[in-house]
Write an enzyme that holds these catalytic residues in place. Structure first.
Site, mmCIF file in Angstrom:
data_model
loop_
_atom_site.group_PDB
_atom_site.id
_atom_site.type_symbol
_atom_site.label_atom_id
_atom_site.label_comp_id
_atom_site.label_asym_id
_atom_site.label_seq_id
_atom_site.Cartn_x
_atom_site.Cartn_y
_atom_site.Cartn_z
ATOM 1 N N PHE A 149 0.770 -1.358 -0.038
ATOM 2 C CA PHE A 149 0.101 -0.086 0.007
ATOM 3 C C PHE A 149 1.021 1.308 -0.027
ATOM 4 C CE2 PHE A 149 -2.584 3.502 1.792
ATOM 5 C CZ PHE A 149 -3.672 3.322 0.691
ATOM 6 N N ASP A 161 9.239 2.413 2.394
ATOM 7 C CA ASP A 161 8.097 3.178 2.649
ATOM 8 C C ASP A 161 7.877 3.103 4.359
ATOM 9 O OD1 ASP A 161 5.634 4.359 3.172
ATOM 10 O OD2 ASP A 161 4.755 3.617 1.345
ATOM 11 N N LYS A 170 2.146 10.150 7.773
ATOM 12 C CA LYS A 170 1.165 10.036 8.912
ATOM 13 C C LYS A 170 1.501 10.761 10.403
ATOM 14 C CE LYS A 170 -1.240 6.232 7.042
ATOM 15 N NZ LYS A 170 -0.894 5.288 5.988
HETATM 16 C C1 PLP Z 1 -0.994 5.598 4.648
HETATM 17 C C2 PLP Z 1 0.110 5.128 3.776
HETATM 18 C C3 PLP Z 1 0.489 5.867 2.287
HETATM 19 C C4 PLP Z 1 -0.244 6.871 1.859
HETATM 20 O O1 PLP Z 1 -0.449 8.199 2.662
HETATM 21 P P1 PLP Z 1 -1.518 9.023 2.291
HETATM 22 O O2 PLP Z 1 -1.260 10.232 3.369
HETATM 23 O O3 PLP Z 1 -3.045 8.549 2.798
HETATM 24 O O4 PLP Z 1 -1.405 9.584 0.801
HETATM 25 C C5 PLP Z 1 1.737 5.439 1.690
HETATM 26 N N1 PLP Z 1 2.446 4.218 2.189
HETATM 27 C C6 PLP Z 1 2.031 3.417 3.547
HETATM 28 C C7 PLP Z 1 2.869 2.290 3.703
HETATM 29 C C8 PLP Z 1 0.835 4.063 3.890
HETATM 30 O O5 PLP Z 1 0.672 3.284 5.119
#
Ligand code: PLP
Length: 401
Positions: free
Chosen positions: A140, A225, A254
């Site tokens: 994700f 990420d 986040k």
């Molecule tokens: C939440 C998340 C994203 C995307 O972040 P947004 O602020 O919603 O665009 C990308 N990578 C990971 C691993 C995430 O948990």
């Protein structure tokens, strides 16, 4: 407004992309939130890991209000007095040289992809428009067109094409697959240290380390990420520290915004970050004074309140207590620090149904992929509050058998 009014109004005016659980939250304080009836809940989802410092942390609010009443936006056509200090702190904490500040997590992902592609063309001399980036099944990385182009989840991409080319999917936690997927056009491997959205999937202990070795050997950038896993959630500032590695690029987001604002970063070694040249990238709001002040406060609290160590200790405690709950409903408990997943035997009960019952008893949780309940408490949670949560989880799960 009562529940029915809110639901009716939202259904009337909000594109139907979400189905929230039936509760109207009106106030948050520390690890607790309150609904419109004044009922208290323990927040075990932290707005999906954005409220690591809890709700309305006084120092975050102070930084926000102070900056919001002093200077809010300048554009990046001028210097302001908050960005440099924020980036210095972020680099110091993570051990990197330079950063790009964006807003949402997906923007940080897109930024890293731009850096990696250009790096491939400039430094690896790959033929124009042929760069490939390897990503993992179950990933994700956000919801923009490019982020969904990397996804293996049909639901995220069906009917949204044409998608961005240049990505190759391989199984997660599979070293051999990575080695095999790399070719002369590969510029980067983008990976989550723990896959949150696909159900708290924790790879084997030496996975990232081996990935780093393979990437280094093939002159491929390793991009972690850490938008979900970073900043203490797993009991380390960066989850990749568990593997003793330093990815070429790291993405944060986040909780970096203190649960208040979208603030994200791409961090990297200078040699790679300097691939970006004047005019290559930008963001109207990225790195604005308020975002910088709040981001700095968030990083300072992480250190001052020893939240990383606490997440580690309390995570071990939490998982131990969860594992004592004997019920056939639980298939598996996966945890690293306060990044916790309870996989439910969905033959016996739907995980959304359990989330509803936990809500009823005063616990907010997230139902992930309809199989796993994600527990992501604020890192400020105490052992006593964990016991409080365990009580609720235990009585809910044991209530059925
Ligand atoms: C939440 C998340 C994203 C995307 O972040 P947004 O602020 O919603 O665009 C990308 N990578 C990971 C691993 C995430 O948990």
């Amino acid at each position: 407004m009562c529940m029915n009014d809110v639901m009716t109004l939202e259904t009337a005016h909000c594109a139907p992309i979400h189905s929230p659980l039936p509760v109207i939250l009106t106030k948050g304080e520390g690890i607790y939130v309150y609904d419109d009836q004044g009922k208290r809940y323990i927040d075990m989802c932290s707005g999906v890991s954005v409220l690591n410092f809890g709700h309305c942390h006084p120092r975050i609010i102070e930084a926000l209000v102070k900056q919001a009443t002093t200077l809010t936006a300048t554009s990046r056509h001028f210097y302001h007095d908050k960005l440099a200090v924020f980036l210095q702190k972020a680099c110091e904490l993570t051990g990197y040289d330079k950063a790009v500040c964006m807003n949402s997590g997906a923007e940080a992902v897109e930024t890293a992809i731009k850096i990696a592609r250009k790096w491939g063309y400039v430094h690896k001399k790959i033929a124009e428009n042929t760069a490939e980036i390897i990503v993992c099944d179950g990933n994700f990385h956000g919801r923009t067109i490019t982020a969904i182009s990397m996804s293996s989840e049909p639901k995220y991409k069906d009917k949204f094409g044409p998608l961005t080319p240049g990505f190759k999917l391989i199984p997660y936690d599979d070293i051999a697959a990575l080695e095999k997927a790399i070719n002369k056009n590969t510029v980067a491997f983008l990976v989550e240290p723990i896959q949150g959205e696909s159900g708290v999937k924790i790879p084997q202990a030496d996975y990232l380390k081996q990935c780093a070795q393979i990437c280094a050997k093939n002159n491929v950038l390793l991009i972690a990420d850490e938008i979900h896993a970073g900043l203490g959630r797993t009991g380390k500032i960066l989850a990749s520290e568990y593997s003793g590695i330093k990815p070429d690029l790291v993405l944060l987001g986040k909780s970096l915004g203190g649960g208040i604002l979208p603030v994200s970063l791409v961090l990297g070694k200078a040699a790679i970050m300097d691939t970006f040249q004047l005019g290559d990238h930008g963001s109207t709001f990225g790195g604005n004074p308020v975002a910088s002040a709040v981001g700095l406060a968030a990083l300072q609290i992480l250190v001052d309140e020893n939240l990383v160590e606490r997440a580690k200790d309390n995570g071990i405690y939490f998982a131990e207590q969860l594992k004592k709950i004997q019920t056939p409903l639980i298939k598996e408990i996966r945890a690293q620090g306060l990044f916790i997943g309870i996989e439910i035997d969905t033959q016996l009960m739907a995980s959304r149904e359990i989330c509803l019952q936990l809500l009823e008893k005063g616990l907010l949780t997230i139902n992930t992929r309809n199989t796993t309940i994600r527990l992501l408490p604020p890192l400020i949670i105490t052992k006593q509050q964990i016991d409080e949560a365990i009580e609720i989880i235990q009585s809910t799960l044991l209530g059925h058998f």
